[in-house]
Design a protein around this motif. Structure first.
Motif, short mmCIF file in Angstrom:
data_model
loop_
_atom_site.label_atom_id
_atom_site.label_comp_id
_atom_site.label_asym_id
_atom_site.label_seq_id
_atom_site.Cartn_x
_atom_site.Cartn_y
_atom_site.Cartn_z
N TYR A 6 0.85 -1.21 0.07
CA TYR A 6 0.10 0.23 0.01
C TYR A 6 0.65 1.24 -0.04
N ASN A 7 0.35 2.30 -0.32
CA ASN A 7 0.95 3.58 -0.25
C ASN A 7 1.24 4.03 1.22
N VAL A 8 2.40 4.53 1.53
CA VAL A 8 2.76 5.19 2.86
C VAL A 8 1.66 6.10 3.10
N PRO A 9 0.98 5.98 4.32
CA PRO A 9 -0.03 6.88 4.67
C PRO A 9 0.71 8.40 4.80
N LYS A 10 -0.32 9.44 4.37
CA LYS A 10 0.23 10.76 4.33
C LYS A 10 0.62 11.38 5.68
N ASP A 11 -0.20 10.90 6.60
CA ASP A 11 0.02 11.14 8.05
C ASP A 11 0.89 10.32 9.08
N ILE A 12 2.05 9.74 8.16
CA ILE A 12 2.76 8.73 8.76
C ILE A 12 3.51 8.97 10.10
N ASP A 13 3.95 10.11 9.88
CA ASP A 13 4.70 10.73 11.31
C ASP A 13 3.66 10.77 12.30
N LYS A 14 2.54 11.14 12.30
CA LYS A 14 1.62 11.14 13.38
C LYS A 14 1.28 9.65 13.85
N ARG A 15 1.16 8.96 12.94
CA ARG A 15 0.81 7.24 13.14
C ARG A 15 1.89 6.60 13.85
N ILE A 16 3.03 7.17 13.45
CA ILE A 16 4.49 6.42 14.20
C ILE A 16 4.40 6.87 15.69
N SER A 17 4.05 8.16 15.82
CA SER A 17 4.18 9.01 17.09
C SER A 17 3.30 8.06 18.12
N LYS A 18 2.25 7.57 17.73
CA LYS A 18 1.07 6.72 18.35
C LYS A 18 1.39 5.38 18.61
N LEU A 19 2.45 4.80 18.21
CA LEU A 19 2.85 3.26 18.46
C LEU A 19 3.73 3.47 19.80
N LYS A 20 3.46 2.47 20.20
CA LYS A 20 4.06 2.09 21.50
C LYS A 20 5.50 1.49 21.35
N LEU A 21 6.29 2.18 20.51
CA LEU A 21 7.71 1.87 20.27
C LEU A 21 8.72 2.39 21.59
N LYS A 22 9.70 1.64 21.94
CA LYS A 22 10.53 2.06 23.04
C LYS A 22 11.66 2.27 22.55
N ILE A 23 11.94 2.43 21.19
CA ILE A 23 13.27 2.66 20.67
C ILE A 23 13.38 4.07 20.26
N ASP A 24 14.89 4.43 19.96
CA ASP A 24 15.15 5.79 19.72
C ASP A 24 14.51 6.24 18.28
N SER A 25 14.40 7.34 18.36
CA SER A 25 13.56 8.06 17.28
C SER A 25 14.30 7.84 15.92
N ASN A 27 16.08 5.56 14.90
CA ASN A 27 16.30 4.00 14.55
C ASN A 27 15.96 3.59 13.08
N THR A 28 16.72 2.97 12.41
CA THR A 28 16.44 2.66 11.11
C THR A 28 15.08 1.91 10.87
N TYR A 29 14.31 1.29 11.80
CA TYR A 29 13.20 0.98 11.53
C TYR A 29 12.16 1.94 11.32
N ILE A 30 12.21 3.27 11.87
CA ILE A 30 11.41 4.13 11.75
C ILE A 30 11.45 4.87 10.31
N ASP A 31 12.75 4.84 9.76
CA ASP A 31 12.88 5.36 8.47
C ASP A 31 12.35 4.40 7.49
N PHE A 32 12.33 3.00 7.78
CA PHE A 32 11.61 2.07 6.87
C PHE A 32 10.15 2.08 6.93
N LEU A 33 9.56 2.48 8.17
CA LEU A 33 8.13 2.59 8.12
C LEU A 33 7.62 3.93 7.12
N LYS A 34 8.57 4.79 7.11
CA LYS A 34 8.34 6.01 6.23
C LYS A 34 8.29 5.81 4.82
#
Length: 222
Positions: A6-25, A27-34
């Motif tokens: 699917y297309n990456v959501p336009k509000d991806i930063d907002k969605r990521i901020s709501k995830l219960k992630l305990k890693i450093d912002s 982290n390359t995983y964050i880049d992957f989600l974007k």
């Protein structure tokens, strides 16, 4: 290698901020989600995409993202497995027909094996569950390292599913397997289509299986 379903959501930063992630912002995983939104691996008939964990080749299914389908969605999967994976760990992918890859607070990737690390109901135990094994196997020291481990593997032509009773459509499920579908009904949604067809046939072979099948359909999981 990677292609978004699917297309990456336009509000991806907002969605990521709501995830219960305990890693450093950072982290390359964050880049992957974007960059990618749901990566599905089990789409080729004669090939699997696998990773190696302690010498065992594990077929990947989905790197989770944001989706209306339960079995592809980060939020749904993590809500379902809350308290079933170690505290502060975050499920990022599904693999090996019912297992998960989890990101630790330090950014490592660990393998959660449902046959080893899940909660198991037991009437002989006071609180109803056996003590959980939270000793997950280390897969990679970082998300990037995990991505570099993925290999495309040809499925051997001499594989015979009839040799595996769990995948033989002519043998009914044992009661403990049917009980698992009742206990975790959403798990049926994570079953790859080729196996799902077999599972439905197996359920039809016993009275209890037909009852479970009817219940799953009634509750909207099929």
């Amino acid at each position: 290698m990677f292609k978004s379903k699917y297309n990456v959501p336009k509000d991806i930063d907002k969605r990521i901020s709501k995830l219960k992630l305990k890693i450093d912002s950072n982290n390359t995983y964050i880049d992957f989600l974007k960059k990618y939104n749901v990566v599905v691996f089990n789409t080729e008939v004669n090939f699997d995409y696998c990773i190696d964990c302690d010498g065992e080749s594990l077929p990947l299914e989905v790197i989770l993202g944001f989706s209306k389908k339960y079995y592809e969605d980060l939020i749904e999967i993590n809500d379902t497995y809350l308290d079933r994976i170690p505290e502060n760990y975050f499920a990022i992918a599904t693999l090996n027909y019912g297992d998960l890859l989890c990101l630790s607070p330090n950014g490592e990737v660990y393998y959660w094996d449902h046959e080893v690390n899940d909660l198991y109901f037991d009437l002989s135990v006071k609180n109803g569950y056996l003590e959980q094994n939270t000793n997950l196997k280390l897969v990679a020291n970082s998300f990037d390292a995990f991505l570099s481990m993925i290999t495309r593997t040809e499925i051997e032509d001499d594989y015979n599913p009839d040799e595996d009773e769990y995948n033989n459509p002519n043998i009914p499920f044992p009661d403990e397997a049917l009980d698992s579908f009742i206990k975790y009904p959403k798990s049926i949604s994570m079953t790859p289509q080729n196996r799902l067809i077999i599972y439905l046939k197996k359920m039809e072979l016993s009275e209890k299986g037909r009852e479970v099948l009817a219940k799953l359909k009634e509750e909207g999981f099929l």
